[in-house]
Design a protein around this motif. Structure first.
Motif, mmCIF file in Angstrom:
data_model
loop_
_atom_site.group_PDB
_atom_site.id
_atom_site.type_symbol
_atom_site.label_atom_id
_atom_site.label_comp_id
_atom_site.label_asym_id
_atom_site.label_seq_id
_atom_site.Cartn_x
_atom_site.Cartn_y
_atom_site.Cartn_z
ATOM 1 N N ASN A 198 0.804 -1.226 0.000
ATOM 2 C CA ASN A 198 0.000 0.000 0.000
ATOM 3 C C ASN A 198 0.835 1.272 0.000
ATOM 4 O O ASN A 198 0.270 2.360 -0.007
ATOM 5 C CB ASN A 198 -0.934 0.003 1.214
ATOM 6 N N ARG A 199 2.141 1.139 0.025
ATOM 7 C CA ARG A 199 3.024 2.313 0.018
ATOM 8 C C ARG A 199 3.914 2.244 -1.221
ATOM 9 O O ARG A 199 4.943 1.560 -1.218
ATOM 10 C CB ARG A 199 3.868 2.360 1.279
ATOM 11 N N PRO A 200 3.547 2.935 -2.282
ATOM 12 C CA PRO A 200 4.279 2.818 -3.546
ATOM 13 C C PRO A 200 5.760 3.213 -3.460
ATOM 14 O O PRO A 200 6.597 2.588 -4.099
ATOM 15 C CB PRO A 200 3.544 3.760 -4.493
ATOM 16 N N GLU A 201 6.075 4.221 -2.665
ATOM 17 C CA GLU A 201 7.484 4.653 -2.591
ATOM 18 C C GLU A 201 8.355 3.602 -1.900
ATOM 19 O O GLU A 201 9.471 3.337 -2.323
ATOM 20 C CB GLU A 201 7.621 6.010 -1.894
ATOM 21 N N LYS A 202 7.840 2.974 -0.864
ATOM 22 C CA LYS A 202 8.597 1.911 -0.177
ATOM 23 C C LYS A 202 8.693 0.655 -1.060
ATOM 24 O O LYS A 202 9.715 -0.016 -1.082
ATOM 25 C CB LYS A 202 7.942 1.546 1.160
ATOM 26 N N ARG A 203 7.615 0.374 -1.773
ATOM 27 C CA ARG A 203 7.626 -0.789 -2.664
ATOM 28 C C ARG A 203 8.617 -0.581 -3.799
ATOM 29 O O ARG A 203 9.357 -1.490 -4.168
ATOM 30 C CB ARG A 203 6.235 -1.038 -3.225
ATOM 31 N N ALA A 204 8.677 0.622 -4.338
ATOM 32 C CA ALA A 204 9.630 0.925 -5.404
ATOM 33 C C ALA A 204 11.062 0.809 -4.892
ATOM 34 O O ALA A 204 11.955 0.339 -5.600
ATOM 35 C CB ALA A 204 9.378 2.322 -5.958
ATOM 36 N N GLU A 205 11.271 1.233 -3.653
ATOM 37 C CA GLU A 205 12.602 1.109 -3.046
ATOM 38 C C GLU A 205 13.000 -0.362 -2.893
ATOM 39 O O GLU A 205 14.142 -0.742 -3.178
ATOM 40 C CB GLU A 205 12.594 1.790 -1.676
ATOM 41 N N ALA A 206 12.051 -1.186 -2.485
ATOM 42 C CA ALA A 206 12.330 -2.619 -2.345
ATOM 43 C C ALA A 206 12.607 -3.250 -3.710
ATOM 44 O O ALA A 206 13.521 -4.070 -3.851
ATOM 45 C CB ALA A 206 11.163 -3.321 -1.659
ATOM 46 N N MET A 207 11.833 -2.878 -4.714
ATOM 47 C CA MET A 207 12.045 -3.421 -6.049
ATOM 48 C C MET A 207 13.341 -2.917 -6.668
ATOM 49 O O MET A 207 13.930 -3.578 -7.535
ATOM 50 C CB MET A 207 10.860 -3.096 -6.953
ATOM 51 N N GLY A 208 13.822 -1.786 -6.207
ATOM 52 C CA GLY A 208 15.086 -1.238 -6.696
ATOM 53 C C GLY A 208 16.291 -2.074 -6.305
ATOM 54 O O GLY A 208 17.355 -1.962 -6.916
ATOM 55 N N SER A 209 16.138 -2.934 -5.316
ATOM 56 C CA SER A 209 17.266 -3.776 -4.907
ATOM 57 C C SER A 209 17.418 -5.014 -5.786
ATOM 58 O O SER A 209 18.459 -5.667 -5.752
ATOM 59 C CB SER A 209 17.097 -4.202 -3.450
ATOM 60 N N GLY A 236 22.880 -8.546 -10.222
ATOM 61 C CA GLY A 236 24.293 -8.247 -10.485
ATOM 62 C C GLY A 236 25.229 -9.076 -9.631
ATOM 63 O O GLY A 236 26.268 -9.554 -10.107
ATOM 64 N N GLY A 237 24.883 -9.285 -8.378
ATOM 65 C CA GLY A 237 25.697 -10.124 -7.503
ATOM 66 C C GLY A 237 25.747 -11.564 -7.991
ATOM 67 O O GLY A 237 26.804 -12.201 -7.972
ATOM 68 N N GLY A 238 24.622 -12.081 -8.450
ATOM 69 C CA GLY A 238 24.597 -13.436 -8.990
ATOM 70 C C GLY A 238 25.435 -13.560 -10.252
ATOM 71 O O GLY A 238 26.158 -14.541 -10.443
ATOM 72 N N VAL A 239 25.350 -12.547 -11.107
ATOM 73 C CA VAL A 239 26.150 -12.553 -12.336
ATOM 74 C C VAL A 239 27.638 -12.472 -11.999
ATOM 75 O O VAL A 239 28.461 -13.167 -12.605
ATOM 76 C CB VAL A 239 25.715 -11.407 -13.273
ATOM 77 N N LEU A 240 28.002 -11.642 -11.034
ATOM 78 C CA LEU A 240 29.415 -11.547 -10.622
ATOM 79 C C LEU A 240 29.916 -12.861 -10.046
ATOM 80 O O LEU A 240 31.052 -13.281 -10.327
ATOM 81 C CB LEU A 240 29.594 -10.427 -9.598
ATOM 82 N N LEU A 241 29.107 -13.519 -9.259
ATOM 83 C CA LEU A 241 29.500 -14.805 -8.692
ATOM 84 C C LEU A 241 29.714 -15.840 -9.790
ATOM 85 O O LEU A 241 30.731 -16.536 -9.823
ATOM 86 C CB LEU A 241 28.449 -15.290 -7.699
ATOM 87 N N GLY A 242 28.784 -15.933 -10.718
ATOM 88 C CA GLY A 242 28.929 -16.869 -11.832
ATOM 89 C C GLY A 242 30.097 -16.511 -12.733
ATOM 90 O O GLY A 242 30.848 -17.378 -13.187
#
Length: 127
Positions: A86-97, A103-109
């Motif tokens: 219900n909080r679009p700004e917090k949800r966008a912040e979570a999706m931003g991660s 990228g971390g998975g690609v670097l590991l591989g």
């Protein structure tokens, strides 16, 4: 706003690098010394044996730890997305991660791919 002082930032980076590099180097040397002591001395090894052992250590230790960390990061992000519906700004912040997790998975591989390539070159050079 909290600004980080340059010297403080350098000390934080130095501490992080020490932890990321120093601890594995210490553990690796300790494991090598323990293995040599348990075998009754230091045995001669070829470059191929050492390279293969290093890659196996990375495959057995680094890959499962990396996979676990990626799983936890994805699960935590999913939890945050669900709880902040219900909080679009917090949800966008979570999706931003999500790109950082990818990228971390690609670097590991990629690091495992490069390590395998280097070991292959070392094996060819040793022949």
């Amino acid at each position: 706003m909290n600004y980080v002082r340059p010297l403080e930032a350098i000390n934080r980076i130095r501490s992080l690098v020490t932890r990321l590099v120093g601890i594995p180097v210490f553990l690796g040397s300790w494991l090598a010394a323990t293995e040599a002591w348990a075998a009754g001395g230091i045995a001669e090894r070829t470059a191929e044996d050492v390279a293969t052992k290093l890659v196996n250590i990375f495959k057995e230790i680094l890959m499962p730890i990396g996979a676990f960390v990626i799983f936890i990061a994805v699960a935590w992000t999913a939890f945050l997305i669900i709880t902040t519906a219900n909080r679009p700004e917090k949800r966008a912040e979570a999706m931003g991660s999500l790109p950082y997790i990818l990228g971390g998975g690609v670097l590991l591989g990629g690091s495992m791919l490069v390590a395998g390539f280097i070991v292959g070159l070392m094996a060819k050079a040793g022949q």
